[in-house]
Design a protein around this motif. Sequence first.
Motif, PDB file in Angstrom:
ATOM      1  N   ASP A  42       0.759  -1.462   0.055  1.00 26.94           N
ATOM      2  CA  ASP A  42      -0.065   0.095   0.027  1.00 26.94           C
ATOM      3  C   ASP A  42       0.945   1.193  -0.064  1.00 26.94           C
ATOM      4  O   ASP A  42       0.927   1.919   1.077  1.00 26.94           O
ATOM      5  CB  ASP A  42      -0.920  -0.069   1.010  1.00 26.94           C
ATOM      6  N   THR A  43       1.589   1.494  -1.206  1.00 27.28           N
ATOM      7  CA  THR A  43       2.536   2.616  -1.250  1.00 27.28           C
ATOM      8  C   THR A  43       2.095   3.122  -2.822  1.00 27.28           C
ATOM      9  O   THR A  43       1.608   2.589  -3.713  1.00 27.28           O
ATOM     10  CB  THR A  43       3.838   2.189  -1.567  1.00 27.28           C
ATOM     11  N   PRO A  44       2.374   4.668  -2.764  1.00 27.05           N
ATOM     12  CA  PRO A  44       2.297   5.044  -4.265  1.00 27.05           C
ATOM     13  C   PRO A  44       2.819   4.215  -5.275  1.00 27.05           C
ATOM     14  O   PRO A  44       1.904   3.856  -6.305  1.00 27.05           O
ATOM     15  CB  PRO A  44       3.096   6.284  -4.172  1.00 27.05           C
ATOM     16  N   LEU A  45       3.930   3.659  -5.373  1.00 27.73           N
ATOM     17  CA  LEU A  45       4.303   2.846  -6.222  1.00 27.73           C
ATOM     18  C   LEU A  45       3.710   1.443  -6.459  1.00 27.73           C
ATOM     19  O   LEU A  45       3.373   0.893  -7.527  1.00 27.73           O
ATOM     20  CB  LEU A  45       5.872   2.598  -5.852  1.00 27.73           C
ATOM     21  N   GLY A  46       3.491   0.939  -5.212  1.00 27.18           N
ATOM     22  CA  GLY A  46       2.363  -0.493  -5.079  1.00 27.18           C
ATOM     23  C   GLY A  46       1.221  -0.289  -6.039  1.00 27.18           C
ATOM     24  O   GLY A  46       0.795  -0.858  -6.781  1.00 27.18           O
ATOM     25  N   ARG A  47       0.688   0.695  -5.648  1.00 26.10           N
ATOM     26  CA  ARG A  47      -0.859   1.069  -6.099  1.00 26.10           C
ATOM     27  C   ARG A  47      -0.651   1.370  -7.647  1.00 26.10           C
ATOM     28  O   ARG A  47      -1.462   0.899  -8.438  1.00 26.10           O
ATOM     29  CB  ARG A  47      -1.461   2.472  -5.398  1.00 26.10           C
ATOM     30  N   GLU A  48       0.178   2.080  -8.049  1.00 24.17           N
ATOM     31  CA  GLU A  48       0.438   2.351  -9.582  1.00 24.17           C
ATOM     32  C   GLU A  48       0.640   1.167 -10.184  1.00 24.17           C
ATOM     33  O   GLU A  48       0.178   0.904 -11.251  1.00 24.17           O
ATOM     34  CB  GLU A  48       1.506   3.323  -9.460  1.00 24.17           C
ATOM     35  N   ILE A  49       1.644   0.343  -9.796  1.00 26.06           N
ATOM     36  CA  ILE A  49       1.851  -1.096 -10.589  1.00 26.06           C
ATOM     37  C   ILE A  49       0.591  -1.877 -10.535  1.00 26.06           C
ATOM     38  O   ILE A  49       0.284  -2.547 -11.560  1.00 26.06           O
ATOM     39  CB  ILE A  49       3.115  -1.930  -9.848  1.00 26.06           C
ATOM     40  N   TYR A  50      -0.081  -1.930  -9.334  1.00 23.12           N
ATOM     41  CA  TYR A  50      -1.476  -2.742  -9.274  1.00 23.12           C
ATOM     42  C   TYR A  50      -2.429  -2.284 -10.186  1.00 23.12           C
ATOM     43  O   TYR A  50      -2.936  -3.228 -11.032  1.00 23.12           O
ATOM     44  CB  TYR A  50      -2.146  -2.536  -8.107  1.00 23.12           C
ATOM     45  N   ARG A  51      -2.655  -0.950 -10.575  1.00 24.58           N
ATOM     46  CA  ARG A  51      -3.385  -0.262 -11.553  1.00 24.58           C
ATOM     47  C   ARG A  51      -3.020  -0.658 -12.770  1.00 24.58           C
ATOM     48  O   ARG A  51      -3.973  -1.253 -13.687  1.00 24.58           O
ATOM     49  CB  ARG A  51      -3.425   0.983 -11.243  1.00 24.58           C
ATOM     50  N   ILE A  52      -1.659  -0.564 -13.229  1.00 28.89           N
ATOM     51  CA  ILE A  52      -1.296  -0.861 -14.605  1.00 28.89           C
ATOM     52  C   ILE A  52      -1.356  -2.473 -15.011  1.00 28.89           C
ATOM     53  O   ILE A  52      -1.845  -2.804 -15.867  1.00 28.89           O
ATOM     54  CB  ILE A  52       0.339  -0.516 -14.630  1.00 28.89           C
ATOM     55  N   GLN A  53      -1.219  -3.270 -14.040  1.00 30.40           N
ATOM     56  CA  GLN A  53      -1.303  -4.619 -14.186  1.00 30.40           C
ATOM     57  C   GLN A  53      -2.488  -5.141 -14.078  1.00 30.40           C
ATOM     58  O   GLN A  53      -2.809  -6.243 -14.918  1.00 30.40           O
ATOM     59  CB  GLN A  53      -0.352  -5.536 -13.263  1.00 30.40           C
ATOM     60  N   ASN A  54      -3.387  -4.619 -13.365  1.00 31.44           N
ATOM     61  CA  ASN A  54      -4.974  -5.382 -13.274  1.00 31.44           C
ATOM     62  C   ASN A  54      -5.983  -4.618 -13.982  1.00 31.44           C
ATOM     63  O   ASN A  54      -7.115  -5.109 -14.149  1.00 31.44           O
ATOM     64  CB  ASN A  54      -5.154  -5.398 -11.643  1.00 31.44           C
ATOM     65  N   VAL A  55      -5.631  -3.325 -14.153  1.00 35.39           N
ATOM     66  CA  VAL A  55      -6.863  -2.535 -14.560  1.00 35.39           C
ATOM     67  C   VAL A  55      -6.355  -1.993 -16.232  1.00 35.39           C
ATOM     68  O   VAL A  55      -7.317  -2.448 -16.882  1.00 35.39           O
ATOM     69  CB  VAL A  55      -6.991  -1.117 -13.703  1.00 35.39           C
ATOM     70  N   THR A  56      -5.204  -1.248 -16.423  1.00 37.82           N
ATOM     71  CA  THR A  56      -5.149  -1.087 -17.742  1.00 37.82           C
ATOM     72  C   THR A  56      -4.374  -2.322 -18.655  1.00 37.82           C
ATOM     73  O   THR A  56      -4.672  -2.395 -19.675  1.00 37.82           O
ATOM     74  CB  THR A  56      -4.331   0.205 -17.916  1.00 37.82           C
ATOM     75  N   LYS A  57      -3.757  -3.322 -17.593  1.00 38.95           N
ATOM     76  CA  LYS A  57      -3.229  -4.368 -18.248  1.00 38.95           C
ATOM     77  C   LYS A  57      -2.254  -3.992 -19.363  1.00 38.95           C
ATOM     78  O   LYS A  57      -2.397  -4.758 -20.567  1.00 38.95           O
ATOM     79  CB  LYS A  57      -4.314  -5.484 -18.813  1.00 38.95           C
ATOM     80  N   THR A  58      -1.518  -3.173 -19.063  1.00 35.29           N
ATOM     81  CA  THR A  58      -0.328  -2.888 -20.114  1.00 35.29           C
ATOM     82  C   THR A  58       0.976  -2.886 -19.309  1.00 35.29           C
ATOM     83  O   THR A  58       1.004  -3.566 -18.160  1.00 35.29           O
ATOM     84  CB  THR A  58      -0.353  -1.421 -20.531  1.00 35.29           C
ATOM     85  N   LEU A  59       1.994  -2.660 -19.968  1.00 29.21           N
ATOM     86  CA  LEU A  59       3.324  -2.973 -19.430  1.00 29.21           C
ATOM     87  C   LEU A  59       3.808  -1.728 -18.374  1.00 29.21           C
ATOM     88  O   LEU A  59       3.332  -0.639 -18.821  1.00 29.21           O
ATOM     89  CB  LEU A  59       4.319  -3.148 -20.656  1.00 29.21           C
ATOM     90  N   VAL A  60       4.373  -2.103 -17.707  1.00 31.94           N
ATOM     91  CA  VAL A  60       4.908  -1.255 -16.497  1.00 31.94           C
ATOM     92  C   VAL A  60       5.801  -0.172 -17.344  1.00 31.94           C
ATOM     93  O   VAL A  60       6.811  -0.802 -18.102  1.00 31.94           O
ATOM     94  CB  VAL A  60       5.658  -1.992 -15.305  1.00 31.94           C
ATOM     95  N   PRO A  61       5.688   1.169 -17.082  1.00 27.61           N
ATOM     96  CA  PRO A  61       6.539   2.070 -18.040  1.00 27.61           C
ATOM     97  C   PRO A  61       7.965   1.751 -17.535  1.00 27.61           C
ATOM     98  O   PRO A  61       8.188   1.414 -16.481  1.00 27.61           O
ATOM     99  CB  PRO A  61       5.972   3.353 -17.383  1.00 27.61           C
ATOM    100  N   SER A  62       8.913   2.334 -18.392  1.00 29.62           N
ATOM    101  CA  SER A  62      10.256   1.881 -18.022  1.00 29.62           C
ATOM    102  C   SER A  62      10.844   2.764 -17.098  1.00 29.62           C
ATOM    103  O   SER A  62      11.771   2.028 -16.348  1.00 29.62           O
ATOM    104  CB  SER A  62      11.080   2.644 -19.527  1.00 29.62           C
ATOM    105  N   GLU A  63      10.269   3.855 -16.444  1.00 27.39           N
ATOM    106  CA  GLU A  63      10.970   4.672 -15.328  1.00 27.39           C
ATOM    107  C   GLU A  63      10.737   3.566 -14.134  1.00 27.39           C
ATOM    108  O   GLU A  63      11.721   3.680 -13.335  1.00 27.39           O
ATOM    109  CB  GLU A  63      10.193   5.915 -15.029  1.00 27.39           C
ATOM    110  N   ILE A  64       9.566   3.064 -13.876  1.00 23.26           N
ATOM    111  CA  ILE A  64       9.537   2.307 -12.815  1.00 23.26           C
ATOM    112  C   ILE A  64      10.314   0.974 -12.817  1.00 23.26           C
ATOM    113  O   ILE A  64      10.932   0.511 -11.858  1.00 23.26           O
ATOM    114  CB  ILE A  64       8.010   1.643 -12.767  1.00 23.26           C
TER     115      ILE A  64
END
Length: 217
Positions: A42-64
């Motif tokens: 439950d961190t900003p990075l954790g929530r962002e990765i969760y959203r990318i993987q499970n909601v938008t289902k796209t690849l994690v951006p290269s900065e991350i």
Amino acid sequence: MNLVILGPQGSGKGTQAELISKKYSLAHIDMGKTLRRIAKLDTPLGREIYRIQNVTKTLVPSEILKEVLNVKLNSFSREQGIVFEGVPRTEDQREYVEEILRESGRKIDAAVFINLPENESLERIEKRRTCKQCGRPLILGHDVKTGSDKCPECGGEIFQREDDSPEGVKKRLQVFREETMPVIEHFREKGILIEVDGRPSIDEVQKNIDQKLKAYF
Ligand SMILES: [Zn+2]
């Protein structure tokens, strides 16, 4: 010796990466697993990765990806060989991975591609379940009879990963076809691609990889 292992969902690349890392004493960087672990936080990075993987289902951006990969790489000595799994998945990522390896005096020596037809990929993933408690991957009809069975290892409840749903898998296969195949072609042109058929048993695939990999050690 640094290796990249590539293949579509369900090709067994995780299992093979593990076998290779044990056999040749290489460290194993599993980017998917690492990102899923961070996504649970439950961190900003954790929530962002969760959203990318499970909601938008796209690849994690290269900065991350860069951030996570740098932390991982810094935890090993330069002499330690590594098996990379789940990265690079795009040409951008490949260029970045090669760049940071170069900065630390390393390079990708070989890329193992476990080839599997898309319909077989879908079939395999449909049967994949995960234990809620210990995280162990389980196959329906093999490790457990039905989805309401308990984990044979720890007795935990089992579930289907959100990104293992048919829509999730189709999306990931499309990403593989469009984004990852060019990476594979790059390694093929460089003459460092080891391609094996992913359809036989785990043991057989392992033997085939091993036979071709020997030349690199
Ligand atoms: Zn379990």
